[in-house]
Design a protein around this motif. Structure first.
Motif, PDB file in Angstrom:
ATOM      1  N   ILE A 174       0.830  -1.211   0.000  1.00 21.69           N
ATOM      2  CA  ILE A 174       0.000   0.000   0.000  1.00 21.69           C
ATOM      3  C   ILE A 174       0.860   1.255   0.000  1.00 21.69           C
ATOM      4  O   ILE A 174       0.400   2.349  -0.366  1.00 21.69           O
ATOM      5  N   SER A 175       2.133   1.114   0.397  1.00 23.60           N
ATOM      6  CA  SER A 175       3.043   2.260   0.465  1.00 23.60           C
ATOM      7  C   SER A 175       3.138   2.990  -0.873  1.00 23.60           C
ATOM      8  O   SER A 175       3.211   4.223  -0.925  1.00 23.60           O
ATOM      9  N   LYS A 176       3.150   2.219  -1.957  1.00 20.95           N
ATOM     10  CA  LYS A 176       3.296   2.825  -3.283  1.00 20.95           C
ATOM     11  C   LYS A 176       2.090   3.697  -3.631  1.00 20.95           C
ATOM     12  O   LYS A 176       2.244   4.769  -4.236  1.00 20.95           O
ATOM     13  N   SER A 177       0.900   3.253  -3.244  1.00 18.53           N
ATOM     14  CA  SER A 177      -0.302   4.034  -3.554  1.00 18.53           C
ATOM     15  C   SER A 177      -0.369   5.293  -2.691  1.00 18.53           C
ATOM     16  O   SER A 177      -0.841   6.342  -3.148  1.00 18.53           O
ATOM     17  N   ILE A 321      -7.821  -1.085   0.511  1.00 21.91           N
ATOM     18  CA  ILE A 321      -7.844  -2.224  -0.412  1.00 21.91           C
ATOM     19  C   ILE A 321      -9.169  -2.218  -1.173  1.00 21.91           C
ATOM     20  O   ILE A 321     -10.240  -2.105  -0.577  1.00 21.91           O
ATOM     21  N   ALA A 322      -9.085  -2.323  -2.487  1.00 20.71           N
ATOM     22  CA  ALA A 322     -10.282  -2.240  -3.330  1.00 20.71           C
ATOM     23  C   ALA A 322     -11.228  -3.397  -3.054  1.00 20.71           C
ATOM     24  O   ALA A 322     -10.793  -4.526  -2.791  1.00 20.71           O
ATOM     25  N   ILE A 445      -8.908   5.454  -8.393  1.00 19.82           N
ATOM     26  CA  ILE A 445      -8.248   4.153  -8.437  1.00 19.82           C
ATOM     27  C   ILE A 445      -6.779   4.371  -8.768  1.00 19.82           C
ATOM     28  O   ILE A 445      -6.372   5.439  -9.239  1.00 19.82           O
ATOM     29  N   PHE A 446      -5.981   3.330  -8.524  1.00 14.05           N
ATOM     30  CA  PHE A 446      -4.556   3.397  -8.814  1.00 14.05           C
ATOM     31  C   PHE A 446      -4.248   2.441  -9.948  1.00 14.05           C
ATOM     32  O   PHE A 446      -4.596   1.266  -9.901  1.00 14.05           O
ATOM     33  N   GLN A 447      -3.605   2.961 -10.976  1.00 18.32           N
ATOM     34  CA  GLN A 447      -3.312   2.168 -12.163  1.00 18.32           C
ATOM     35  C   GLN A 447      -1.813   1.932 -12.288  1.00 18.32           C
ATOM     36  O   GLN A 447      -1.008   2.843 -12.083  1.00 18.32           O
ATOM     37  N   LEU A 448      -1.458   0.689 -12.639  1.00 15.00           N
ATOM     38  CA  LEU A 448      -0.061   0.366 -12.875  1.00 15.00           C
ATOM     39  C   LEU A 448       0.421   1.038 -14.149  1.00 15.00           C
ATOM     40  O   LEU A 448      -0.339   1.215 -15.098  1.00 15.00           O
ATOM     41  N   ASN A 449       1.683   1.392 -14.138  1.00 18.32           N
ATOM     42  CA  ASN A 449       2.299   1.906 -15.348  1.00 18.32           C
ATOM     43  C   ASN A 449       2.337   0.788 -16.381  1.00 18.32           C
ATOM     44  O   ASN A 449       2.863  -0.294 -16.129  1.00 18.32           O
ATOM     45  N   LEU A 459      -2.554   7.752  -9.793  1.00 18.47           N
ATOM     46  CA  LEU A 459      -3.899   7.944  -9.271  1.00 18.47           C
ATOM     47  C   LEU A 459      -4.790   8.515 -10.368  1.00 18.47           C
ATOM     48  O   LEU A 459      -4.461   9.534 -10.977  1.00 18.47           O
ATOM     49  N   LYS A 460      -5.931   7.861 -10.609  1.00 21.64           N
ATOM     50  CA  LYS A 460      -6.898   8.342 -11.588  1.00 21.64           C
ATOM     51  C   LYS A 460      -8.251   8.505 -10.892  1.00 21.64           C
ATOM     52  O   LYS A 460      -8.763   7.551 -10.297  1.00 21.64           O
TER      53      LYS A 460
END
Length: 526
Positions: A174-177, A321-322, A445-449, A459-460
């Protein structure tokens, strides 16, 4: 020299004393190579691969043990049945199951690992509560282990645990988000508050490390002790805020969700939230509860909405967490319920009599994903003619892959063999047809590169969603003149009362908080 076939199907060589006139050296070598080829062919074309399943479904000493296996094990047999009936995945091969009961105890888990090795299982799905020593044992014997439950961080180190992967994301993911949120709103300086409970302290330390690597400064990291229950105990955030509020505008908080009410209430009571200059990012390590979004705004024992908390949480967002994707997830849980009642588990559903299904934990999806991750890696190894019993080979085929989880969303497994978490940003919003009126609901939401060139997700915001900022937008991380006016030289002339002073600096001057030697106050005579 003679040829020995090892328990895992490989040829080993051992010296023996023989008469040179009886066995020719060339013949002996040819025989050994022939046996080697036959053994390899037997492995590659084997009809059956056995999965060792480590689960905690029974109790021995601890009557409070919640036995996760009794509500999730159906996901294993569901996945195995689907794979065995597939015409494309592992065609001409079959998966079988060998069950190892751990009772939720580490020693039993390790013992079952050893027993699985004597049975020559092809891979282990598990362990459950613990995995560090089990994963090290598996590394010693090159056995692939795919965990669906364990959260211990040590097995992420692939130099020590090369045959371990997992489909349940470690909580430190979760640190990355959290870092992505701060980068999005240009919050480059923050204060980090967290409980001293090990689970949360570990995540907080990971957040601090990721923020530092992302160029974000943690100006202070402070802790509170013991669990705080709103309205029942002394508020630990009073001391923490008083010690830090001058030198920050953004707080990160890590603990039990219901503890955050204490922080939000004191910031509100202190008047720091009124002008939109302060903001809080909460870290939530549990899955978002879409059925009860209003509970995030209450103390753990509160049933009714508290007006000032409703106001305070306008200056808050949470990273959580989603939740699963509905209604697909409902179909999945129905199948898991069905397979729980079938062999080999035969777990009776006590709610059948009233037409209800057993509540299925999120780990059921991770268990289902783990079986498929193994099957796909095994299929790839067989297709390439690699050793399908090598843990290193299997795990290398699992790393850096992306799949659709039983949760209903895409998941990526990173270079450490860890599934990356899927997180949601929640914020204070009005809820239609809700007696409380407001709650914390998903807004982003958080999207991977896509090219995986960045370690951080982006973050989108969701369509037609926004964060209800107080003021014109997100607060700035640091006043233009610095937290204590250290970045400005200001001349204050008493005979010119109309002079304009930055609002934050004016507050500091009024309260006598200016400490920088480059700030000069000049009082002119009449």
């Amino acid at each position: 020299m003679t040829c020995l076939i090892s328990p895992r199907g490989f040829v080993e060589f051992a010296p023996v004393v023989v008469k040179s006139d009886v066995r020719n050296s060339l013949v002996r070598r040819l025989v050994c190579w022939l046996l080697l080829l036959l053994a390899a062919a037997d492995v590659v074309h084997a009809d059956t691969f056995t999965i060792g399943y480590l689960t905690g479904s029974e109790r021995v000493h601890d009557p409070s043990y919640d036995r996760p296996g009794i509500s999730i094990s159906g996901a294993l047999t569901l996945a195995v049945n689907e794979i065995n009936n597939s015409t494309t995945l592992l065609a001409n091969h079959t998966l079988e199951i060998d069950i190892g009961e751990t009772y939720g105890l580490e020693l039993w888990s390790i013992k079952r690992m050893a027993l699985f090795r004597t049975k020559n299982v092809s891979a282990i799905i598990g362990p459950q509560e613990t995995c560090t020593y089990e994963a090290r044992y598996a590394a010693a014997f090159d056995i692939p282990v795919i965990s669906y439950f364990c959260l211990q961080n040590e097995p992420s180190d692939k130099t020590l645990f090369p045959t371990f992967a997992r489909t349940r994301p470690p909580e430190i993911q979760i640190s990355k988000s959290v870092s992505a949120v701060l980068k999005q709103f240009k919050w480059h300086k923050v204060v980090l508050l967290h409980t001293d409970v090990t689970r949360f302290a570990t995540v907080a330390n990971s957040i601090a490390k990721v923020l530092n690597a992302s160029g974000i400064t943690v100006t202070a990291q402070k802790t509170w002790s013991n669990i705080y229950y709103y309205g029942l105990f002394e508020n630990p955030f009073i001391k923490l805020v008083d010690e830090t509020y001058i030198d920050t505008r953004i707080y990160i908080v890590v603990g039990e969700t219901y503890e955050y009410t204490g922080l939000m209430e004191y910031l509100y009571d202190k008047g720091l939230l009124a002008a939109g200059q302060y903001f809080v990012v909460g870290v939530i390590l549990d899955q978002y509860d879409s059925q009860l979004p209003e509970t995030y705004l209450k103390g753990v024992f509160d049933n009714n909405s508290i007006p000032k908390l409703q106001e305070a949480f306008k200056s808050y967002v949470g990273v959580v967490i989603a939740p699963p994707a509905y209604p697909q997830y409902n179909n999945f849980t129905a199948k898991v319920n069905k397979y729980l009642t079938l062999p080999p588990f035969n777990i009776r559903n006590s709610l059948d009599s009233i037409g209800k299904m057993k509540t299925i934990r999120a780990e059921a999806a991770y268990l289902y994903d783990a079986v498929y991750a193994y099957a796909k890696a095994l299929d790839e190894a067989l297709r390439l003619g690699e050793d399908p019993l090598s843990g290193s080979v299997i795990i290398n085929h699992i790393k850096q892959t992306t799949y659709t989880s039983a949760m209903g969303y895409m998941v990526h497994i990173d270079t450490n063999g860890d599934a990356e978490g899927n997180y949601t940003l929640i914020a204070h919003k009005r809820i239609e047809n809700n007696t409380d009126g407001y709650g914390l609901v998903p807004v982003g939401i958080f999207q991977l590169n896509e090219t995986l060139t960045s370690a951080l997700p982006s973050l989108k915001l969701l369509p037609n969603e926004s964060i209800p900022w107080i003021g014109d937008g997100p607060p700035i991380a640091e006043p233009k003149c610095g937290f204590r006016g250290e970045n400005c030289i200001v001349i204050v002339e008493e005979c010119k009362p109309s002079i304009e002073i930055d609002a934050d600096l004016s507050l500091l001057l009024t309260k006598g908080r200016i400490t920088s030697p480059i700030i000069t106050a000049v009082l002119c005579s009449s």
